[in-house]
Design a protein around this motif. Sequence first.
Motif, short mmCIF file in Angstrom:
data_model
loop_
_atom_site.label_atom_id
_atom_site.label_comp_id
_atom_site.label_asym_id
_atom_site.label_seq_id
_atom_site.Cartn_x
_atom_site.Cartn_y
_atom_site.Cartn_z
N ALA A 279 -3.81 7.64 -1.12
CA ALA A 279 -4.98 6.89 -0.34
C ALA A 279 -5.84 5.87 -1.78
N ARG A 280 -6.92 7.13 -1.82
CA ARG A 280 -7.93 7.09 -2.90
C ARG A 280 -7.85 5.41 -4.00
N ALA A 281 -6.58 6.38 -4.98
CA ALA A 281 -6.24 5.92 -5.83
C ALA A 281 -5.08 4.30 -5.34
N ALA B 217 -9.62 9.15 6.87
CA ALA B 217 -9.69 10.20 5.87
C ALA B 217 -10.15 9.43 4.22
N TRP C 26 -15.17 7.65 -6.09
CA TRP C 26 -14.74 8.38 -6.73
C TRP C 26 -13.68 7.24 -7.51
N GLY C 27 -13.45 6.46 -7.28
CA GLY C 27 -12.61 5.35 -8.06
C GLY C 27 -13.29 5.07 -9.38
N TYR D 119 -13.84 -4.49 -10.31
CA TYR D 119 -14.05 -2.91 -9.37
C TYR D 119 -14.53 -3.23 -8.31
N MET E 36 -0.19 14.19 -6.91
CA MET E 36 -1.42 13.64 -6.34
C MET E 36 -1.73 14.13 -5.28
N ASN F 65 0.86 -0.75 -0.38
CA ASN F 65 0.28 0.43 -0.07
C ASN F 65 1.13 1.10 -0.27
N GLU F 66 2.24 1.20 0.97
CA GLU F 66 3.04 2.60 1.27
C GLU F 66 3.37 2.97 -0.15
N ILE G 215 0.45 4.65 -3.08
CA ILE G 215 0.55 5.55 -2.33
C ILE G 215 2.03 6.98 -2.30
N LEU H 284 3.01 7.06 4.86
CA LEU H 284 1.92 7.54 4.52
C LEU H 284 0.15 6.75 4.27
N THR H 285 0.82 5.29 4.38
CA THR H 285 -0.91 4.13 4.97
C THR H 285 -1.99 5.24 5.99
N THR I 92 -3.57 8.25 6.08
CA THR I 92 -4.66 8.99 5.64
C THR I 92 -5.39 7.64 5.81
N ALA J 195 -8.09 2.47 -4.97
CA ALA J 195 -8.81 2.43 -6.42
C ALA J 195 -7.68 0.39 -6.66
N PHE K 276 4.49 2.58 8.47
CA PHE K 276 3.82 3.02 7.10
C PHE K 276 2.65 4.79 7.48
N HIS L 296 -1.72 13.77 -1.05
CA HIS L 296 -1.88 12.25 -0.22
C HIS L 296 -3.47 11.32 -0.41
N ALA L 297 -4.60 12.67 0.06
CA ALA L 297 -5.50 12.08 -0.26
C ALA L 297 -6.20 11.84 -1.03
N GLU L 298 -6.12 11.78 -2.36
CA GLU L 298 -5.92 11.42 -3.34
C GLU L 298 -5.26 10.33 -3.91
#
Lengths: 209, 209
Positions: free
Chosen positions: A137-139, B188, B195-196, B146, A131, A119-120, A123, B181-182, B185, A142, B179, A133-135
Motif C-alpha cells: 500500500a505504501r509502495a 494503516a 518510508w517512500g 516525490y 510484499m 490504486n488496487e 497494490i 486491498l485499498t 490499508t 509512493a 476495492f 500488504h502494508a508495504e
Amino acid sequence: MRPGPRRSISQADIVDAAFELLEQKGMAAVSVRGVAASLGLTPTAMYTYFPSKNALLRAMVEQLLSTIDLAAASDADVAWRDRVHALARALLDRLAEHAGSLVLVTSGPLDGKHALGLNEALIAGFAGEGMPHAEAARAAVAVRAYVLGVAALEAAERAGRETPDDSASGTLWSDAAAFPLTEATTDAAGDGFTWGLDRLLDGFDRRAA
Amino acid sequence: MRPGPRRSISQADIVDAAFELLEQKGMAAVSVRGVAASLGLTPTAMYTYFPSKNALLRAMVEQLLSTIDLAAASDADVAWRDRVHALARALLDRLAEHAGSLVLVTSGPLDGKHALGLNEALIAGFAGEGMPHAEAARAAVAVRAYVLGVAALEAAERAGRETPDDSASGTLWSDAAAFPLTEATTDAAGDGFTWGLDRLLDGFDRRAA
DNA sequence: ACCTGAACACCGTTCAAGT
DNA sequence: ACCTGAACACCGTTCAAGT
C-alpha cells in the motif's frame, strides 16, 4: 425515478464539453458559465447536474483516469516492473496531456471508481511480488506521488514557457551562473521520469531482498 | 534611480500580506483585489509592483522556499541521508502548511533564487556521495518530484475533508467494498512519506553499488 | 423534474487622469 | 514615479419563477 421532461444532456456530455474547452482554450476556460454556453445551456442549469464547479472537476478526474488500461496491469505474462512502468507512464501522459490537469487532481481525494481501481492494481501488483500488504500500500502511494510530482514539475515548466515574463523584477531572480551544478545539467536530463521510477522500484526490491 | 515619491510599501510587504490572507481565508482569498485591500491600496496600484497575479504567486513561492535552511544541508558532519530527509521534510512542511500551496508551485518554473539554491544543495549532496553529475541531477529531480507529489496527495485529501459533499451523484462513486486491498490499508499508512523517500534513496544507493 | 432570468458579490486587467 | 477611478469582460452561486 419517474420520467419527467427528458434530460437534454447527460453528466458525461458536460464532462466531454469541459475537456473540449480545456484542450482548446486552457484551464481558465473551464468555467461553469463557459461549459454551459458551449452546450447551449444556462449557467444555472449546470447545477442540476453538478452541485458545484468542484464536483465537475472531480468528475473530470474520473474520466481522465478511466482511459487507463487496468487490465494490462494484471497481465501476469508481463514482468511486474514493465507493468508498473506502463501504468505510471499512462498516468503521467494523461496528466501532462492538458496543462492544468494538476488542479483537477487536487480538487479532492482520489476516491472515485477509477482512481481506486488504479490504486488496487498497484497494490495487487506489489503484493504479487511478495510484499506484505502494508508495504504494498505504501509502495502504491509512493508511485502515485512520484508520478504526480513529475507531472507538477512539468506543468510548472510549461506555465513558464507560455508566459515567460511574469517573474517579479529586482533581486529575486539572479543570474543562473550562481548555481553551477544546476546550470551544468539543465538540458542533459533525458528521460528522467523512467530513471527515477526505476530507482524507486529498485528501492522496493532491495527491501524485499 | 532618482527618488520620486516614496514608495509606501515594498514587494515583500505585499507577499507577506498575501500569505496572511492565505493562512486566514484560504487560497481563494489571495486575489489582486483582496491583497490590495488588506494593504489599503487600490487594485491597480498592485500592477506597479507585480506585472500580473501570477508574478505575485511566483514571488510567494520564493518566499516559501527562502525559509528552508540550506546551510544545514551542506553540514558534512551529518550523514547525507539524514540531510536529505531534513531537506525533504522541510519542503513538505512548507507546502503542506497552507492548503493550495500546490497552485503556487505550478505557477511557473522553479527558477527563483531559493528554488535553485535548493536544487543546488541536492545535487551537491548526491555528488558528494560519489554520484556522477548527470545522475545527481536526476536524483535531485526525483526527490523534488516525490515531495511535490506527496504534497499534492495531501492537498487533495484536505480538499475533500473541507467540502465533503461535492462528489457527483450516480455511479461514479461506488462503495469502497469493491476495492478490498485499498480498503484494508487506508488508515494503516503511518509515515508513508519517510518510508517512500527511504526507498528512493535506497534505489540511488543500489545503483551506486 | 428541468430549465430560465435576474441578481449578488466577486474576479484580473487596462487605461486615462491626477499629483 | 506612484497612485486613483472608472470601466471591460468576466467569475461561482442563489433564488424565485416558469413549464
